[in-house]
Design a protein around this motif. Structure first.
Motif, short mmCIF file in Angstrom:
data_model
loop_
_atom_site.label_atom_id
_atom_site.label_comp_id
_atom_site.label_asym_id
_atom_site.label_seq_id
_atom_site.Cartn_x
_atom_site.Cartn_y
_atom_site.Cartn_z
N LYS A 142 0.66 -1.19 -0.02
CA LYS A 142 -0.04 -0.08 -0.21
C LYS A 142 0.90 1.29 -0.19
O LYS A 142 0.49 2.25 -0.60
CB LYS A 142 -1.10 0.03 1.18
CG LYS A 142 -2.15 -0.97 1.29
CD LYS A 142 -2.97 -0.72 2.59
CE LYS A 142 -3.86 -2.09 2.54
NZ LYS A 142 -4.69 -2.07 3.80
N SER A 146 0.83 3.69 -3.29
CA SER A 146 0.28 5.09 -2.84
C SER A 146 1.49 6.33 -3.49
O SER A 146 0.79 7.37 -3.58
CB SER A 146 0.07 5.46 -1.47
OG SER A 146 1.37 5.36 -0.73
N CYS A 150 -0.24 9.30 -10.19
CA CYS A 150 -1.71 9.13 -9.93
C CYS A 150 -2.43 8.36 -11.17
O CYS A 150 -2.93 7.68 -10.98
CB CYS A 150 -2.58 10.55 -9.99
SG CYS A 150 -2.65 11.47 -8.35
N ARG A 153 -1.36 4.73 -10.70
CA ARG A 153 -1.93 4.38 -9.68
C ARG A 153 -3.52 3.93 -10.06
O ARG A 153 -3.95 2.70 -9.69
CB ARG A 153 -2.00 5.03 -8.36
CG ARG A 153 -2.53 4.48 -7.31
CD ARG A 153 -2.02 5.30 -5.95
NE ARG A 153 -3.10 6.42 -5.88
CZ ARG A 153 -2.62 7.73 -5.82
NH1 ARG A 153 -1.18 8.00 -5.80
NH2 ARG A 153 -3.30 8.81 -5.77
N SER A 154 -4.09 4.97 -10.84
CA SER A 154 -5.55 4.34 -11.28
C SER A 154 -5.62 3.17 -12.27
O SER A 154 -6.55 2.70 -12.29
CB SER A 154 -5.96 5.81 -12.13
OG SER A 154 -6.31 6.80 -10.75
N ALA A 177 -8.79 2.52 -3.68
CA ALA A 177 -8.56 4.00 -4.11
C ALA A 177 -8.48 4.83 -2.90
O ALA A 177 -7.54 5.54 -2.72
CB ALA A 177 -9.27 4.41 -5.46
N ARG A 178 -9.57 4.82 -2.17
CA ARG A 178 -9.57 5.71 -0.93
C ARG A 178 -8.53 5.24 -0.12
O ARG A 178 -7.94 6.34 0.79
CB ARG A 178 -10.78 5.40 -0.35
CG ARG A 178 -12.18 6.24 -1.20
CD ARG A 178 -13.33 6.31 -0.25
NE ARG A 178 -13.95 4.87 0.05
CZ ARG A 178 -14.78 4.14 -0.78
NH1 ARG A 178 -15.15 4.53 -1.70
NH2 ARG A 178 -15.28 3.01 -0.06
N GLU A 181 -5.09 6.54 -1.04
CA GLU A 181 -5.07 8.17 -0.89
C GLU A 181 -4.95 8.27 0.54
O GLU A 181 -4.29 9.42 0.86
CB GLU A 181 -6.47 8.86 -1.38
CG GLU A 181 -6.34 10.25 -1.33
CD GLU A 181 -5.28 10.98 -1.93
OE1 GLU A 181 -4.90 12.12 -1.59
OE2 GLU A 181 -5.09 10.36 -2.99
N GLN A 182 -5.63 7.68 1.27
CA GLN A 182 -5.45 7.91 2.77
C GLN A 182 -3.80 7.84 3.20
O GLN A 182 -3.32 8.57 3.89
CB GLN A 182 -6.20 7.10 3.57
CG GLN A 182 -6.15 7.46 5.19
CD GLN A 182 -7.03 6.36 5.98
OE1 GLN A 182 -7.98 5.92 5.42
NE2 GLN A 182 -6.86 6.31 7.49
N ARG A 184 -1.38 7.90 1.40
CA ARG A 184 -0.42 8.96 0.88
C ARG A 184 -0.68 10.24 1.71
O ARG A 184 0.49 10.84 1.89
CB ARG A 184 -0.97 9.33 -0.62
CG ARG A 184 0.05 10.17 -1.46
CD ARG A 184 -0.66 10.68 -2.50
NE ARG A 184 -2.00 11.72 -2.29
CZ ARG A 184 -1.61 13.05 -1.83
NH1 ARG A 184 -0.51 13.41 -1.79
NH2 ARG A 184 -2.93 13.57 -1.58
N ARG A 185 -1.74 10.44 2.13
CA ARG A 185 -1.91 11.68 2.86
C ARG A 185 -1.22 11.32 4.30
O ARG A 185 -0.51 12.39 5.00
CB ARG A 185 -3.32 12.13 3.21
CG ARG A 185 -4.07 12.68 1.85
CD ARG A 185 -5.34 13.25 2.45
NE ARG A 185 -6.13 12.56 3.39
CZ ARG A 185 -6.98 11.65 2.83
NH1 ARG A 185 -7.16 11.53 1.42
NH2 ARG A 185 -7.62 10.75 3.70
#
Length: 260
Positions: A142, A146, A150, A153-154, A177-178, A181-182, A184-185
């Motif tokens: 993960k 991440s 983009c 990854r998509s 996907a969510r 993104e989490q 990554r943040r």
């Protein structure tokens, strides 16, 4: 007392780095200006590097990376170098966190390859150096997914399908996907019993130059040991070890952001 730096080595390396950043070809005045050197000083250093085959003088005032440097780079095995640099940090993870530690890299097929592992003798985990696992359901994976651009990854998420290995495995593309993104943040990933029913894992990125993620570092333990409330603290501790590895590999590079 810090070891004294040799200025001529610093200057020569800055010229090589500048040359590499510009696609392996650049003019003498441009390199000198970018490195804060006089043209005369840059010329003397480049002339020495040329005699070593590290660079090639291809046109008046123009230089390229030479085959001597290319051949040297070919002898390096990034996975073995990273594993060796990570060993001291892995030992400290065992000492401070007390659980199995792994380092992994993402291959061209989006599989995670274990390149380093360390564990107490009493801890038996079905992992070994050189083995591979799916990226979508692992902490290491993960983190690495991440960090992909983009579009890449998509495209990975769109390919699917994602096979459930446990009842907790994320198999829906939108949910994955969510999740990525989490990751990554927040700067770390969790494998919440997604590969094995009773195993939690926390993973963080190992970064190289310009903050690019080159590998991931993780620690794993039975779910009863890694309580969900403890995971952010474990991630912060693990991030310190990841920075140690980054600094060993890239002393002048920026390191990973702290886990929140």
């Amino acid at each position: 007392m810090a070891t004294p730096r040799i200025q001529s080595v610093d200057r020569a390396f800055s010229l090589l780095s500048q040359l590499a950043l510009n696609g392996g070809c650049q003019s003498l005045p441009s390199m000198a200006a970018e490195c804060g050197l006089s043209v005369a000083t840059a010329h003397r250093l480049l002339a020495t590097l040329e005699t070593l085959g590290v660079i090639v003088h291809t046109a008046p005032g123009e230089y390229r990376i030479g085959m001597g440097l290319v051949d040297l780079a070919r002898t390096a095995a990034p996975d073995k170098l990273l594993a060796a640099a990570a060993e001291p940090a892995l030992r400290r993870i065992i000492q401070t966190l007390g659980h199995t530690a792994h380092v992994g890299m993402l291959d061209d097929d989006y599989m995670v390859t274990y390149i380093a592992k360390m564990a107490r003798k009493s801890h038996r985990m079905p992992t070994q150096i050189g083995s591979q696992l799916e990226a979508y359901c692992s902490g290491l994976g993960k983190v690495l997914l991440s960090a992909l651009p983009c579009p890449e990854r998509s495209a990975y998420i769109a390919e699917g399908p994602f096979v459930p290995l446990t009842v907790n495995t994320i198999t829906e593309a939108a949910q994955l996907a969510r999740e990525l993104e989490q990751v990554r943040r927040q700067g770390y990933a969790i494998d919440d019993c997604e590969i094995f029913d009773d195993l939690r894992c926390v993973a963080v990125p190992i970064t190289g130059r310009n903050g690019k993620v080159v590998a991931a570092l993780s620690t794993s333990a039975p779910a009863s040991v890694f309580a969900p409330a403890d995971l952010p603290d474990i991630a912060r501790a693990l991030a310190e070890h990841a920075r140690e590895i980054s600094l060993k590999l890239y002393p002048a590079a920026s390191t990973a952001p702290r886990a929140h």
